[in-house]
Write an enzyme that holds these catalytic residues in place. Structure first.
Site, PDB file in Angstrom:
ATOM      1  N   GLN A   1       0.820  -1.196   0.000  1.00  0.00           N
ATOM      2  CA  GLN A   1       0.000   0.000   0.000  1.00  0.00           C
ATOM      3  C   GLN A   1       0.864   1.259   0.000  1.00  0.00           C
ATOM      4  OE1 GLN A   1      -3.428  -0.731   2.307  1.00  0.00           O
ATOM      5  NE2 GLN A   1      -4.043   1.417   2.421  1.00  0.00           N
TER       6      GLN A   1
ATOM      7  N   SER B   1       3.902  -6.532   2.678  1.00  0.00           N
ATOM      8  CA  SER B   1       2.584  -6.525   3.325  1.00  0.00           C
ATOM      9  C   SER B   1       1.539  -7.126   2.389  1.00  0.00           C
ATOM     10  CB  SER B   1       2.228  -5.098   3.774  1.00  0.00           C
ATOM     11  OG  SER B   1       1.092  -5.099   4.605  1.00  0.00           O
ATOM     12  N   LEU B   2       0.573  -6.345   1.903  1.00  0.00           N
ATOM     13  CA  LEU B   2      -0.432  -6.923   1.010  1.00  0.00           C
ATOM     14  C   LEU B   2       0.219  -7.535  -0.218  1.00  0.00           C
ATOM     15  CD1 LEU B   2      -1.480  -5.483  -1.915  1.00  0.00           C
ATOM     16  CD2 LEU B   2      -1.710  -3.572  -0.364  1.00  0.00           C
TER      17      LEU B   2
ATOM     18  N   ARG C   1      -9.333  -8.532   4.256  1.00  0.00           N
ATOM     19  CA  ARG C   1      -8.206  -8.038   5.043  1.00  0.00           C
ATOM     20  C   ARG C   1      -8.294  -6.531   5.243  1.00  0.00           C
ATOM     21  NH1 ARG C   1      -2.739  -6.360   3.867  1.00  0.00           N
ATOM     22  NH2 ARG C   1      -1.154  -7.265   5.263  1.00  0.00           N
TER      23      ARG C   1
ATOM     24  N   HIS D   1      -0.039  -3.551  11.220  1.00  0.00           N
ATOM     25  CA  HIS D   1       1.107  -4.346  11.681  1.00  0.00           C
ATOM     26  C   HIS D   1       1.468  -4.044  13.135  1.00  0.00           C
ATOM     27  CE1 HIS D   1       1.663  -6.079   7.758  1.00  0.00           C
ATOM     28  NE2 HIS D   1       1.608  -4.869   7.224  1.00  0.00           N
TER      29      HIS D   1
ATOM     30  N   GLN E   1       1.338 -12.122   9.964  1.00  0.00           N
ATOM     31  CA  GLN E   1       1.740 -10.890   9.295  1.00  0.00           C
ATOM     32  C   GLN E   1       0.841  -9.710   9.674  1.00  0.00           C
ATOM     33  OE1 GLN E   1       0.284  -9.488   5.739  1.00  0.00           O
ATOM     34  NE2 GLN E   1       2.170  -9.822   4.561  1.00  0.00           N
TER      35      GLN E   1
END
Length: 313
Positions: free
Chosen positions: A10, A94-95, A119, A203, A252
């Protein structure tokens, strides 16, 4: 020398991304159609026309970035490229780890889109608006940032969310604790401490409800062994075991994105070139600051498809 494909997270999104891929490659356009069908809405229209503030919403940005990454990969594959034959490892920020996994066949594109929508919504809903925060700390070593977080937490949540490398560490947690930690980092010698305009403290331990949501969501999708080992954000080790991958994806949500260590791991394991597949060049910039011996290249536009094919053979 080995090649790794990396997939952006992102912040790399922009209105219009992927449009030239869809126009130039029917296989790329089909990816956007698959994502639209999976989400029962025209996400592709939002990606290509905006508005930017709606695209930036985490529930939209996450599947949108995955769609662009997979469109780029499908464009490559339409010209005879084989991920399994040409790439040693994949990883995503991440994503982007979901994009990497979809690229490697762990889940379908449709399931990846649905998982990322879940998510994004779960991460947004985990913490009431205004109660969490994130800050980017520039120019202070990780140990100093960790010390500031521990000092600021005082029974609250304040932790490193992203170790991006190149002197950039992102912290996340309860708003007051993050603000105090940012101030302490400046006092400890950070060049800058910037509060980020984000909608939730990603996170961090505050994302625990979202982690449980993802545990349930991942249990409900078909999972395959990826054709290329995936280097995990939370462990910085590769695996092709579907159950272990799912466990790592749950971890994660609340765990640290260890991107600096990921790039260092690539360098230590023979990777000579990192390709950033999808929108933007954020990961390429980080990689150059972490390890100048690793070459970088982007695969996100029709022109870059041709250049990558020429280089990859």
């Amino acid at each position: 020398m080995a090649v790794a494909f990396t997939f952006p997270g992102q912040g790399s999104q922009s209105v219009g991304m992927g449009k030239d891929l869809a126009d130039a490659f029917p296989e790329a356009r089909r990816v956007f159609e698959e994502v639209d069908e999976a989400l029962s809405e025209s996400l592709s229209k939002l990606i290509w026309e905006g508005p930017e503030e709606t695209l930036t919403l985490t529930a939209n940005a996450q599947p949108a970035l995955m769609a662009v990454s997979l469109a780029a990969l499908r464009a490559l594959e339409s010209r005879g490229f084989s991920l399994k034959d040409k790439v040693s490892y994949v990883a995503g920020h991440s994503l982007g780890e979901y994009s990497a996994l979809a690229a490697a066949g762990f889940v379908s594109i449709a399931d990846a889109a649905r998982l990322l929508r879940i998510r994004g919504n779960a991460m947004q809903a985990a913490v009431p608006a205004g109660e969490g925060a994130m800050a980017a700390i520039i120019g202070l070593e990780q140990a100093g940032v960790e010390a500031a977080c521990a000092e600021a937490a005082k029974g609250s949540v304040c932790q490193i969310a992203n170790d991006n490398g190149g002197g950039q560490v992102v912290i996340s947690g309860a708003k007051a604790a993050v603000e105090l930690a940012a101030k302490l980092c400046t006092e400890k010698g950070a060049k800058r401490a910037l509060m980020l305009q984000v909608s939730a403290p990603f996170h961090s331990a505050l994302m625990a409800p979202a982690a449980e949501t993802m545990r349930e969501a991942l249990a409900g999708v078909a999972k395959n062994a990826p054709v290329v080992p995936v280097v995990s954000n939370v462990t910085v080790t590769p695996t092709d075991d579907p159950d272990e991958i799912a466990r790592r994806l749950v971890q994660q949500v609340t765990g640290r994105v260890r991107w600096r260590e990921t790039v260092e791991w690539f360098g230590a394991n023979g990777v000579a070139t990192l390709y950033e597949v999808g929108a933007g060049k954020v990961l390429s910039g980080l990689a150059r600051r972490i390890n100048r011996d690793i070459a970088t290249a982007a695969i996100g536009t029709a022109a870059e498809i041709d250049a990558a094919l020429a280089a990859l053979g």
